[in-house]
Write an enzyme that holds these catalytic residues in place. Structure first.
Site, mmCIF file in Angstrom:
data_model
loop_
_atom_site.group_PDB
_atom_site.id
_atom_site.type_symbol
_atom_site.label_atom_id
_atom_site.label_comp_id
_atom_site.label_asym_id
_atom_site.label_seq_id
_atom_site.Cartn_x
_atom_site.Cartn_y
_atom_site.Cartn_z
ATOM 1 N N SER A 10 36.183 32.286 38.474
ATOM 2 C CA SER A 10 36.164 33.178 37.310
ATOM 3 C C SER A 10 37.281 32.766 36.364
ATOM 4 O O SER A 10 38.465 32.833 36.726
ATOM 5 C CB SER A 10 36.374 34.628 37.759
ATOM 6 O OG SER A 10 36.775 35.399 36.636
ATOM 7 N N HIS A 35 32.173 31.218 36.391
ATOM 8 C CA HIS A 35 31.925 32.657 36.278
ATOM 9 C C HIS A 35 32.654 33.198 35.044
ATOM 10 O O HIS A 35 33.857 33.010 34.881
ATOM 11 C CB HIS A 35 32.449 33.341 37.544
ATOM 12 C CG HIS A 35 32.094 34.776 37.683
ATOM 13 N ND1 HIS A 35 30.870 35.223 38.137
ATOM 14 C CD2 HIS A 35 32.826 35.902 37.442
ATOM 15 C CE1 HIS A 35 30.869 36.547 38.180
ATOM 16 N NE2 HIS A 35 32.028 36.992 37.745
ATOM 17 N N ASP A 37 33.510 36.601 33.055
ATOM 18 C CA ASP A 37 33.563 38.065 33.167
ATOM 19 C C ASP A 37 33.623 38.706 31.792
ATOM 20 O O ASP A 37 34.640 38.628 31.102
ATOM 21 C CB ASP A 37 34.793 38.470 33.985
ATOM 22 C CG ASP A 37 34.575 38.248 35.466
ATOM 23 O OD1 ASP A 37 33.569 38.740 35.994
ATOM 24 O OD2 ASP A 37 35.417 37.578 36.091
ATOM 25 N N MET A 39 33.664 42.006 29.564
ATOM 26 C CA MET A 39 33.989 43.440 29.662
ATOM 27 C C MET A 39 34.159 44.021 28.262
ATOM 28 O O MET A 39 34.739 43.361 27.389
ATOM 29 C CB MET A 39 35.300 43.621 30.439
ATOM 30 C CG MET A 39 35.293 42.931 31.790
ATOM 31 S SD MET A 39 36.803 43.255 32.707
ATOM 32 C CE MET A 39 36.641 42.084 34.058
ATOM 33 N N HIS A 68 28.721 37.417 34.017
ATOM 34 C CA HIS A 68 28.738 38.744 34.637
ATOM 35 C C HIS A 68 29.033 39.777 33.557
ATOM 36 O O HIS A 68 30.156 39.855 33.054
ATOM 37 C CB HIS A 68 29.828 38.720 35.730
ATOM 38 C CG HIS A 68 30.025 40.016 36.442
ATOM 39 N ND1 HIS A 68 31.110 40.245 37.268
ATOM 40 C CD2 HIS A 68 29.287 41.160 36.476
ATOM 41 C CE1 HIS A 68 31.031 41.467 37.764
ATOM 42 N NE2 HIS A 68 29.937 42.045 37.295
ATOM 43 N N MET A 70 29.815 43.243 32.331
ATOM 44 C CA MET A 70 30.293 44.594 32.668
ATOM 45 C C MET A 70 30.391 45.344 31.348
ATOM 46 O O MET A 70 31.487 45.607 30.821
ATOM 47 C CB MET A 70 31.653 44.488 33.381
ATOM 48 C CG MET A 70 31.515 43.951 34.803
ATOM 49 S SD MET A 70 33.060 43.229 35.432
ATOM 50 C CE MET A 70 32.927 41.596 34.733
ATOM 51 N N MET A 139 29.913 43.769 44.332
ATOM 52 C CA MET A 139 31.325 43.810 43.928
ATOM 53 C C MET A 139 32.187 44.226 45.118
ATOM 54 O O MET A 139 31.883 45.222 45.787
ATOM 55 C CB MET A 139 31.535 44.810 42.788
ATOM 56 C CG MET A 139 30.931 44.420 41.450
ATOM 57 S SD MET A 139 31.554 42.874 40.778
ATOM 58 C CE MET A 139 33.301 43.241 40.578
ATOM 59 N N ASP A 177 32.241 39.250 44.672
ATOM 60 C CA ASP A 177 33.191 39.097 43.574
ATOM 61 C C ASP A 177 34.299 40.134 43.726
ATOM 62 O O ASP A 177 34.027 41.342 43.660
ATOM 63 C CB ASP A 177 32.413 39.310 42.265
ATOM 64 C CG ASP A 177 33.247 39.137 41.012
ATOM 65 O OD1 ASP A 177 34.439 38.855 41.105
ATOM 66 O OD2 ASP A 177 32.659 39.295 39.910
HETATM 67 C C1 DX5 Z 1 36.369 41.854 38.322
HETATM 68 C C2 DX5 Z 1 35.656 40.576 37.948
HETATM 69 C C3 DX5 Z 1 35.981 39.456 38.863
HETATM 70 C C4 DX5 Z 1 37.428 39.078 38.880
HETATM 71 C C5 DX5 Z 1 37.757 38.482 40.206
HETATM 72 O O1 DX5 Z 1 35.870 42.882 37.562
HETATM 73 O O2 DX5 Z 1 34.251 40.747 37.951
HETATM 74 O O3 DX5 Z 1 35.155 38.318 38.613
HETATM 75 O O4 DX5 Z 1 37.777 38.185 37.873
HETATM 76 O O5 DX5 Z 1 39.130 38.304 40.295
HETATM 77 P P1 DX5 Z 1 39.866 38.055 41.672
HETATM 78 O O6 DX5 Z 1 39.239 36.854 42.333
HETATM 79 O O7 DX5 Z 1 41.282 37.825 41.283
HETATM 80 O O8 DX5 Z 1 39.688 39.290 42.475
HETATM 81 ZN ZN ZN Z 2 32.887 38.919 37.897
#
Ligand code: DX5
Ligand code: ZN
Length: 222
Positions: A10, A35, A37, A39, A68, A70, A139, A177
């Site tokens: 990620s 990946h 993320d 948000m 991903h 969110m 998750m 994840d």
């Molecule tokens: C959290 C994200 C993850 C996050 C994982 O909401 O979806 O992808 O970046 O980070 P680590 O590996 O540090 O837990």
């Molecule tokens: Zn993620």
């Protein structure tokens, strides 16, 4: 012997001042996907990146982009992400009345549809959409931030999803994840997860990205 795992670093924990180098490095050291993320500050408390970053990742790498989302109302944004180069688009079950339709649209737009379950959502919630997904993302932290503590109680959910998938006649990847490290990976791998997202344990590994990826690969063989 089990199939080789999929490692999806990620970029949330990447050094964005050197994104090109960081992406080249994960590619060179055997990452399978990238990946991303996304948000929106509504679905989760954090705001991160949008299609613009996906477009740049596409320019920098040939690895599949594992996006991903969110965000609230993902149906309004999937086209922009796929046009920007997303190969896989995962949306969340929670607060989304249109998941079946949106997952179908992701497929029609040429990407692989994935459905994600936040920690508080039971596996049963996705039973009726399994027929239209290529991946289930379980998750293992509350979505929103990297660097959180892995929740081992999600191992059982992975095992349940794995049983649900076995009853169907199609290949569906289980991705996990959140807090994935060489230590947390083996039990959840044994429960059926084969794709692993990691931000901190790769980009912030004390011996560098190469060691971070290698540690996860080695752990998958233990
Ligand atoms: C959290 C994200 C993850 C996050 C994982 O909401 O979806 O992808 O970046 O980070 P680590 O590996 O540090 O837990
Ligand atoms: Zn993620």
């Amino acid at each position: 012997m089990q199939k080789e795992i999929i490692i999806s670093p990620s970029i949330l924990s990447a050094d964005f001042a050197h994104l090109e180098n960081q992406i080249k490095e994960i590619e060179q050291h055997g990452a399978n996907w990238i990946h991303v993320d996304v948000m929106d500050g509504q679905f989760v408390p954090n705001i991160t990146m949008g299609p613009f970053i996906v477009k740049h990742c596409k320019r920098l790498s040939n690895l599949p982009l594992d996006v991903h989302l969110m965000i609230e109302k993902p149906e309004n944004h999937i086209k922009a992400f796929i046009d920007a180069g997303a190969n896989r688009v995962t949306i969340h079950t929670e607060g989304n009345p249109n998941i079946y339709r949106t997952l179908q649209e992701i497929g029609e737009l040429g990407a692989s549809p994935g459905i994600a379950l936040s920690p508080g959502t039971p596996a049963s919630m996705i039973e009726n959409v399994l027929e239209v997904v290529d991946m289930v993302l379980v998750m293992t932290v509350n979505p929103g931030f990297s660097g959180q503590k892995h929740m081992p109680s999600m191992i059982q959910k992975v095992a349940t999803v794995n049983e649900m998938i076995k009853k169907l006649n199609r290949e569906i990847i289980i991705e996990v994840d959140g807090g994935i490290t060489a230590k947390t990976l083996p039990p959840i791998h044994k429960a059926g997860a084969t794709a692993f997202v990691a931000a901190t344990s790769i980009f912030k590994h004390q011996n560098g990205i190469k060691s971070g990826i290698q540690a996860l690969r080695d752990a998958s063989l233990s």
